[in-house]
Scaffold this active site. Structure first.
Site, mmCIF file in Angstrom:
data_model
loop_
_atom_site.group_PDB
_atom_site.id
_atom_site.type_symbol
_atom_site.label_atom_id
_atom_site.label_comp_id
_atom_site.label_asym_id
_atom_site.label_seq_id
_atom_site.Cartn_x
_atom_site.Cartn_y
_atom_site.Cartn_z
ATOM 1 N N GLY C 31 0.784 -1.226 0.000
ATOM 2 C CA GLY C 31 0.000 0.000 0.000
ATOM 3 C C GLY C 31 0.818 1.279 0.000
ATOM 4 N N CYS C 240 -27.650 -8.574 -16.342
ATOM 5 C CA CYS C 240 -27.105 -8.338 -17.683
ATOM 6 C C CYS C 240 -28.157 -8.746 -18.716
ATOM 7 C CB CYS C 240 -25.826 -9.137 -17.895
ATOM 8 S SG CYS C 240 -25.225 -9.065 -19.598
ATOM 9 N N CYS C 243 -26.428 -11.863 -20.848
ATOM 10 C CA CYS C 243 -26.109 -13.180 -20.301
ATOM 11 C C CYS C 243 -26.883 -13.464 -19.008
ATOM 12 C CB CYS C 243 -24.602 -13.312 -20.052
ATOM 13 S SG CYS C 243 -24.024 -12.466 -18.581
ATOM 14 N N CYS C 265 -22.846 -6.643 -19.152
ATOM 15 C CA CYS C 265 -21.628 -6.820 -18.354
ATOM 16 C C CYS C 265 -20.525 -5.921 -18.900
ATOM 17 C CB CYS C 265 -21.120 -8.258 -18.461
ATOM 18 S SG CYS C 265 -22.151 -9.475 -17.650
ATOM 19 N N CYS C 271 -18.937 -12.090 -19.968
ATOM 20 C CA CYS C 271 -20.273 -12.111 -20.567
ATOM 21 C C CYS C 271 -20.323 -13.083 -21.741
ATOM 22 C CB CYS C 271 -20.623 -10.695 -21.039
ATOM 23 S SG CYS C 271 -22.351 -10.463 -21.448
#
Lengths: 362, 187, 289
Positions: C31, C240, C243, C265, C271
């Site tokens: 980080g 979606c 899909c 998506c 997808c």
């Protein structure tokens, strides 16, 4: 029926072809040669060399041609090329005292040893379009005479001798290199000068201008502005001495600035310094003003909060390649971030009771 | 061929890329052991330690050779292959040697609060042995057992996080790593 | 075919070593933003030069590379970066998340769970999470050193006071292993939970800002929040339309000028994979089979 857009690759290729065609323009008009750009667009070439940090007029001219005359794009091409070059050695510092001078002026003294030389300047041209250049121009010749060989010492050195100039100690220390190490704050003066020398001319001009208008005023006079060719020398360890490996054109500006003295220093003149590759007079003067403004802390001056006194502000925003890249990246797709903003705005509106009309219609 | 001139990477870009991936995985997953190959340095520098040096060290990274590894042959090999300038303990980016020869380790750079990255990386040549420590922390899913040259020094190193040095442990052609972020407990 | 005029993966070896050292220090201090001497790349700053440099430093000849922008493999900048590495690295490329060993991404984490055998490289525009609260690098560096993150909490709290919710929807700040506050790059906050405990190595490159940072696998990454206003990953409240996936991040697509729209998506590979496996959404074409 919706189908996700495909064909990015083909679109890119087609765009590049179109770009090539536009660069060439009307094929009835003869194509520009790199040599023509190098010889007749010299100040553009100089700017590309200075901001590209690579002294190579041919490559700069090529970059200008390839970039359709967009100088920042040309600088970018040069920078991207430069970064791949291996480093064989470092030259010795150039000695501008031994410059072969083509232009040298001082605003502080009427006459100086070595004389004032106007050189090839726009200064006293009347800015009237020369329509004769639209026709095939002839090749004007300037009268010339032998140089008298007298030395042209730096003018500020004359003030120095009287003790009126801030002393400047020579040092053998290797200056930092921001192309090899990340920029770190607070930045030393050599590092600042390197950043300014590579910085965008327009940005430095505006910064310098702002100091003249009172934002971090430093009362600058051009002590000396000189342009000319300087030898570049390199120590060859096997030989035990330095040899000249070439010559580069430089513009150097030293400003004289009033200084009222501080707790530790008597009243004296101080300097701002600008050194730029090629004939880049506006940039060199701007650089010396900005350099001087950035020196407020070491000289014990007041920080008035002026932009030109703020080293972080100046150094992080002077590089036009960084700036233009980040600025222009906002035209890249941001569907995902934008979608998350859309959802957030809708949610906040719902919660605030101001129903989104679209949502209501659904 | 002269030992100093041989034993570098045959194809530098590819060899270094593969060796770096081992270094990367090792540092990302403390305690796990990865094979590295490429360098054939003069003993007692292990092929693993030599490969790490060829991959990461160069003329910009001062290197300290602990007495166990400060031999003319190793000096020559370093000079020829990675050109890292040799330096004292306090200014070293990389340190190579066995653990005993590195003592005391509080001489090595552990970074500053502003720049904790300005810390040394220790390449510790190890003898084989059974695990003596349990490691936990970033890079470790639950816990992993590993062989360390001692426990206390690494506990102390972790206690000053985000400061601290980072270590590669090498033996033959194998490496593992122990960054400062790893918590260490005796088994 | 590799372009012989350039070194493998474009960068010279000295530059790669410098970047590699920065990546390793980044992993050692999760980080924390490691400064590195970013090079000028042959693509503009702001267009992924940091990610490209990290990828170039990590890439091995055996790698299978995937490049996505906004979740999609076919967006122009993803195409451009993928071509760059095909040309200079000669590596194999793929559009399938599961096949890739190294994935460079802009603004998304793939939907398909990552594995230990994968490295995810993020392109980062502004790596400093505190930058919009404090523009000075010298100040923000001190704030990280002293863990002075109060300003960030104040900002988030002001959001709540004004809007009733935290008004940050992407580049949502996180805290890494209880120490450094980190910018996860402009991924939607929907993706934030995937940062934590990932089996893959996650590397972040900011070229213009000259910073590299990292998350080792299985690192604890917590999105900043308040007890009474817990962090909420969010997405459009739809499935979606192609899909039928209900748990993926969706792009909203405007389909006509009368307010018609559909949701698909954002991860195109995910997808397509679902559609190939027979999943269908509201607007799927009739099955030919």
């Amino acid at each position: 029926m919706y189908v996700a857009t495909k064909g990015g690759e083909r679109a890119i290729e087609a765009a590049h072809q179109w770009l090539g065609e536009m660069r060439r323009g009307d094929t009835e008009v003869p194509e520009l040669s790199v040599a023509q750009i190098r010889e007749q667009m010299t100040l553009a070439v100089n700017r590309v060399m200075a901001e590209g940090s690579l002294y190579d007029p041919d490559l700069a001219a090529l970059a200008i041609k390839q970039a359709r005359g967009d100088l920042i794009e040309a600088v970018f091409l040069i920078r991207a090329y430069r970064t791949t070059l291996p480093r064989f050695a470092a030259s010795l510092p150039v000695d501008t005292d031994r410059m072969e001078i083509t232009r040298r002026i001082s605003a502080t003294f009427k006459d100086v040893p070595g004389g004032q030389i106007l050189g090839p300047t726009f200064d006293y041209t009347h800015r009237l379009l020369d329509f004769a250049l639209m026709a095939d121009g002839n090749a004007p010749r300037a009268e010339s005479r032998e140089a008298d060989g007298s030395p042209s010492p730096h003018i500020l050195a004359l003030l120095d001798r009287d003790g009126l100039m801030e002393p400047l100690a020579a040092t053998d220390e290797t200056p930092p290199d921001l192309t090899r190490e990340p920029l770190e704050m607070p930045a030393s003066r050599p590092l600042r000068l390197q950043a300014l020398a590579r910085g965008d001319e327009g940005f430095l001009l505006s910064m310098a201008y702002s100091t003249q208008r009172g934002y971090g005023r430093t009362h600058a006079f051009v002590g000396e502005l000189r342009i000319g060719a300087c030898a570049v020398e390199m120590d060859i360890p096997e030989l035990g001495f330095a040899v000249e490996i070439g010559e580069i054109e430089l513009t150097e500006c030293e400003t004289v600035n009033q200084f009222n003295g501080s707790k530790t220093e008597p009243p004296q003149f101080t300097r701002g310094y600008g050194l730029v590759m090629g004939q880049s007079e506006r940039k060199a003067i701007s650089m010396s003003l900005v350099d001087r403004a950035l020196r407020w802390e070491e000289l014990g001056e007041e920080n008035t909060g002026a932009p030109a006194q703020d080293a972080e502000f100046v150094l992080y925003h002077s590089d036009n390649i960084q700036a233009t890249g980040f600025l222009e990246h906002i035209k890249l797709p941001h569907y995902v971030d934008f979608q998350s903003e859309l959802e957030l705005i809708r949610k906040l509106r719902r919660e605030a009771g101001s129903d989104d009309r679209q949502e209501a219609a659904e | 061929m002269d030992v100093a001139l041989s034993g570098g990477f045959a194809r530098p870009a590819e060899h270094a890329a593969r060796a770096f991936r081992a270094c990367l995985q090792a540092m990302a997953r403390p305690g796990r052991i990865y094979p590295v190959t490429g360098a054939e340095p003069p003993a007692p520098l292990s092929p693993a330690a030599g490969t790490i040096l060829l991959t990461l060290a160069d003329s910009t990274t001062p290197l300290h050779l602990a007495p166990s590894h400060d031999t003319p042959a190793i000096r020559q090999w370093i000079a020829f292959h990675c050109a890292a300038p040799l330096t004292g303990a306090g200014t070293a980016t990389f340190v190579v040697g066995n653990w005993a020869a590195m003592q005391p380790v509080d001489r090595f750079a552990r970074g500053t609060a502003d720049y904790p990255d300005r810390s040394a990386t220790l390449i510790i040549e190890m003898e084989e042995g059974d695990p003596n420590a349990r490691l936990t922390g970033p890079g470790i899913e639950t816990a992993i057992d590993a062989r360390l040259p001692e426990i206390t020094a690494f506990e102390a190193n972790n206690a000053v996080f985000p400061l601290g040095f980072d270590c590669y442990l090498t033996h033959g052609d194998r490496i593992s790593a122990l960054p400062r972020s790893t918590r260490v407990e005796a088994l | 075919m590799t372009d012989q005029a350039y070194n493998f993966a474009y960068l010279d070896e000295a530059t790669k070593r410098m970047i590699r050292r920065a990546i390793l220090k980044g992993l050692a201090v999760p980080g924390y933003q490691v400064p590195f001497a970013s090079r000028e790349m042959p693509m503009p700053y702001g267009w992924g030069t940091g990610g490209v440099q990290v990828t170039a430093a990590c890439l091995a000849p055996e790698d299978i590379l995937k490049v996505i922008d906004q979740g999609a493999d076919d967006t122009t900048n993803a195409v451009s970066i993928r071509k760059f590495f095909e040309r200079t690295g000669g590596v194999e490329t793929t559009e399938h998340t599961a096949e890739a060993t190294l994935i460079q991404t802009r603004h998304r984490i793939p939907e398909h769970p990552l594995t230990e055998d994968q490295i995810l490289v993020y392109q980062v525009p502004i790596p400093e999470p505190l930058r919009f609260l404090e523009p000075r690098e010298s100040e923000t560096r001190k704030m990280h050193a002293l863990q002075e993150y109060g300003l960030m909490h104040v900002k988030l709290y002001e959001d709540i006071a004004r809007h009733g919710a935290i008004a940050t929807s992407y580049a949502y700040p996180v805290k890494v292993e209880g120490r450094y506050v980190m910018d996860p790059s402009p991924i939607p906050k929907f993706d934030n939970p995937k940062l934590s405990g990932s089996p893959a190595i996650q590397l972040f490159g900011a070229g213009r800002e000259q910073r590299i940072y990292a998350l080792p696998p299985y690192t604890e990454v917590v999105s900043l929040d308040f007890e009474d206003h817990p962090f909420e990953p969010s997405k459009a409240d739809h499935a979606c339309d192609l899909c039928g996936a209900a748990e993926t991040y969706l792009d909203e697509v405007i389909t006509d000028d009368r307010g018609g729209r559909m949701f698909v998506c954002s991860d195109t590979d995910y997808c397509t994979g679902r559609q190939a496996a027979g999943h269908r959404g509201r607007l799927s074409p009739e099955d030919a089979a």
